[in-house]
Design a protein around this motif. Structure first.
Motif, PDB file in Angstrom:
ATOM      1  N   GLY A   1       4.569 -10.604  15.012  1.00  0.00           N
ATOM      2  CA  GLY A   1       5.139  -9.434  14.105  1.00  0.00           C
ATOM      3  C   GLY A   1       4.747  -8.104  14.299  1.00  0.00           C
ATOM      4  N   LYS A   2       5.543  -7.390  13.052  1.00  0.00           N
ATOM      5  CA  LYS A   2       4.735  -5.862  13.308  1.00  0.00           C
ATOM      6  C   LYS A   2       4.142  -5.663  11.910  1.00  0.00           C
ATOM      7  CE  LYS A   2       8.826  -4.718  16.113  1.00  0.00           C
ATOM      8  NZ  LYS A   2      10.191  -4.099  16.364  1.00  0.00           N
ATOM      9  N   ILE A   3       3.578  -4.420  11.829  1.00  0.00           N
ATOM     10  CA  ILE A   3       3.085  -3.772  10.654  1.00  0.00           C
ATOM     11  C   ILE A   3       3.268  -2.307  10.696  1.00  0.00           C
ATOM     12  CG2 ILE A   3       0.784  -3.948  11.678  1.00  0.00           C
ATOM     13  CD1 ILE A   3      -0.338  -4.547   8.819  1.00  0.00           C
ATOM     14  N   CYS A   4       3.556  -1.821   9.647  1.00  0.00           N
ATOM     15  CA  CYS A   4       3.587  -0.355   9.307  1.00  0.00           C
ATOM     16  C   CYS A   4       3.331  -0.026   7.968  1.00  0.00           C
ATOM     17  CB  CYS A   4       4.937   0.088   9.645  1.00  0.00           C
ATOM     18  SG  CYS A   4       6.391  -0.608   8.656  1.00  0.00           S
ATOM     19  N   CYS A   5       3.025   1.230   8.036  1.00  0.00           N
ATOM     20  CA  CYS A   5       2.218   1.850   6.721  1.00  0.00           C
ATOM     21  C   CYS A   5       3.115   2.997   6.043  1.00  0.00           C
ATOM     22  CB  CYS A   5       1.021   1.851   6.676  1.00  0.00           C
ATOM     23  SG  CYS A   5      -0.042   2.135   5.114  1.00  0.00           S
ATOM     24  N   SER A   6       3.333   3.562   4.870  1.00  0.00           N
ATOM     25  CA  SER A   6       3.891   4.519   4.629  1.00  0.00           C
ATOM     26  C   SER A   6       3.218   4.969   3.142  1.00  0.00           C
ATOM     27  CB  SER A   6       5.366   4.652   4.206  1.00  0.00           C
ATOM     28  OG  SER A   6       5.537   3.504   3.104  1.00  0.00           O
ATOM     29  N   SER A   7       2.947   6.284   2.946  1.00  0.00           N
ATOM     30  CA  SER A   7       2.165   6.710   1.832  1.00  0.00           C
ATOM     31  C   SER A   7       2.426   8.265   1.453  1.00  0.00           C
ATOM     32  CB  SER A   7       0.675   6.538   2.308  1.00  0.00           C
ATOM     33  OG  SER A   7      -0.096   7.132   0.878  1.00  0.00           O
ATOM     34  N   GLU A   8       2.368   8.622   0.208  1.00  0.00           N
ATOM     35  CA  GLU A   8       2.478  10.020  -0.199  1.00  0.00           C
ATOM     36  C   GLU A   8       1.373  10.207  -1.387  1.00  0.00           C
ATOM     37  OE1 GLU A   8       6.379  11.852  -1.271  1.00  0.00           O
ATOM     38  OE2 GLU A   8       7.184   9.870  -0.518  1.00  0.00           O
ATOM     39  N   ILE A   9       0.753  11.418  -1.175  1.00  0.00           N
ATOM     40  CA  ILE A   9      -0.191  11.662  -1.862  1.00  0.00           C
ATOM     41  C   ILE A   9       0.150  11.504  -3.428  1.00  0.00           C
ATOM     42  CG2 ILE A   9      -1.667  13.383  -2.827  1.00  0.00           C
ATOM     43  CD1 ILE A   9      -2.774  12.576  -0.269  1.00  0.00           C
ATOM     44  N   ASP A  10      -0.567  10.832  -4.457  1.00  0.00           N
ATOM     45  CA  ASP A  10      -0.449  10.683  -5.524  1.00  0.00           C
ATOM     46  C   ASP A  10       0.811   9.889  -6.026  1.00  0.00           C
ATOM     47  OD1 ASP A  10      -2.386  12.402  -6.559  1.00  0.00           O
ATOM     48  OD2 ASP A  10      -1.160  14.000  -6.542  1.00  0.00           O
ATOM     49  N   LYS A  11       1.296   9.037  -4.909  1.00  0.00           N
ATOM     50  CA  LYS A  11       2.586   8.171  -5.166  1.00  0.00           C
ATOM     51  C   LYS A  11       2.446   6.819  -4.303  1.00  0.00           C
ATOM     52  CE  LYS A  11       6.053  11.811  -5.537  1.00  0.00           C
ATOM     53  NZ  LYS A  11       7.494  12.091  -4.765  1.00  0.00           N
ATOM     54  N   GLY A  12       1.147   6.532  -4.165  1.00  0.00           N
ATOM     55  CA  GLY A  12       0.862   5.350  -3.246  1.00  0.00           C
ATOM     56  C   GLY A  12       0.938   4.934  -2.387  1.00  0.00           C
ATOM     57  N   THR A  13       0.772   3.881  -1.780  1.00  0.00           N
ATOM     58  CA  THR A  13       0.797   3.271  -0.336  1.00  0.00           C
ATOM     59  C   THR A  13       1.555   1.754  -0.037  1.00  0.00           C
ATOM     60  OG1 THR A  13      -1.193   4.483   0.299  1.00  0.00           O
ATOM     61  CG2 THR A  13      -0.324   2.454   1.549  1.00  0.00           C
ATOM     62  N   THR A  14       2.558   1.979   0.714  1.00  0.00           N
ATOM     63  CA  THR A  14       2.851   0.438   1.045  1.00  0.00           C
ATOM     64  C   THR A  14       2.633   0.157   2.275  1.00  0.00           C
ATOM     65  OG1 THR A  14       4.835   1.048  -0.631  1.00  0.00           O
ATOM     66  CG2 THR A  14       5.365  -0.390   1.134  1.00  0.00           C
ATOM     67  N   THR A  15       2.456  -1.138   2.553  1.00  0.00           N
ATOM     68  CA  THR A  15       2.240  -1.700   3.852  1.00  0.00           C
ATOM     69  C   THR A  15       3.019  -2.915   3.960  1.00  0.00           C
ATOM     70  OG1 THR A  15      -0.140  -1.244   3.924  1.00  0.00           O
ATOM     71  CG2 THR A  15       0.607  -2.811   5.345  1.00  0.00           C
TER      72      THR A  15
END
Length: 296
Positions: A270-284
């Motif tokens: 499979g694949k894994i990626c991550c997105s995030s913004e300061i003070d808005k949390g992180t999603t993996t």
């Protein structure tokens, strides 16, 4: 007669132009096919190179780990033996001897410190071995994703509750996948632990970690999101690199997400990626085939 010649010429010109357009269209289609095949060949070459690199890495890591573990094991055994000898000496000492004047009693904390650090090194070496992608011997199984997550992550839910973090599951009951359950559990657990450790430092609002999933006929996407402090783009770009951590010296070695990346790519296909913004949390997001045995 001249008019007939002109009509014939016009007819042949039209046919020529029509054939020319057909040839151009075929050439265009041929270019598209060539580009697609070229990309497929490049992808295959990259996979072969990646496979060779992973095979070489596995040999290197296992070799280095073996070379480190041999003297490390001897040191742990020696430290343990020395600690036992000191304890035995204390047991047969005369009660008239002042313990504070005994050098052996001063050595015991030092021996404990040495033993503890040697054991930490041994645990780190075991973790380091996982960077070569632990293939394991687990067999693939069909699981209901919702039931699997609710049952296997019970300990994580208790831990989150005790630390005022709300762990929410938003996974439909009809999602079934064929995969390696224990490997998937360890990866998701590691990502939750990563959020637990890094996301909620000095956060005053309600702390939430949400696990959700979407699927189609061929794939499923598992999302692990938190509403924590987030991270800068510079950190995000390095999050899957080996030994990268923002808490160096605090018991974190920076291998967790790197190991997860390797195992997801090479074991779970499979694949894994991550997105995030300061003070808005992180999603993996973890993308997996619905059936690992029929992965193209």
């Amino acid at each position: 007669f001249n008019l007939a010649i002109i009509i014939i010429l016009v007819h042949f010109v039209k046919q020529y132009l029509s054939l020319l357009n057909i040839i151009k269209e075929h050439n265009k289609n041929l270019e598209i096919i060539v580009d697609e095949r070229t990309q497929e060949i490049r992808d295959m070459q990259e996979e072969l190179v990646e496979s060779k690199k992973m095979a070489s890495l596995a040999g290197l890591v296992n070799g280095v780990a073996h070379e480190i573990n041999t003297p490390l094991g001897a040191c742990i055994t020696a430290a343990s033996h020395l600690e036992t000898q000191i304890s035995n000496t204390h047991e047969i000492q005369s009660p008239d001897i002042n313990p504070e004047s005994n050098n052996d009693s001063k050595l015991k904390p030092i021996i404990n410190l040495i033993t503890s650090n040697l054991e930490n090194i041994a645990a780190l070496v075991d973790t380091f071995k996982l960077t070569a992608t632990n293939q394991g011997s687990e067999e693939e199984k069909i699981i209901n994703l919702s039931e699997f997550l609710n049952q296997s992550l019970m300990q994580e839910k208790i831990r989150c509750t005790s630390n005022s973090i709300n762990l929410i599951f938003e996974v439909d009951n009809d999602i079934q996948i064929t995969t390696y359950p224990q490997i998937l559990f360890h990866i998701i657990s590691s990502i939750i632990d990563n959020s637990f450790t890094h996301a909620f430092e000095n956060v005053m609002h309600e702390k939430i970690i949400t696990i959700s999933a979407e699927h189609d006929a061929d794939s499923v996407e598992i999302s692990i999101s938190d509403n924590g402090i987030g991270m800068k783009e510079s950190n995000l770009n390095e999050i899957f690199d080996p030994f990268y951590t923002t808490k160096r010296g605090q018991g974190h070695h920076g291998l967790g997400l790197h190991i997860s990346y390797n195992i997801i790519k090479h074991k779970l296909l499979g694949k894994i990626c991550c997105s995030s913004e300061i003070d808005k949390g992180t999603t993996t997001i973890i993308s997996l085939p619905v059936d690992i045995m029929n992965k193209d």
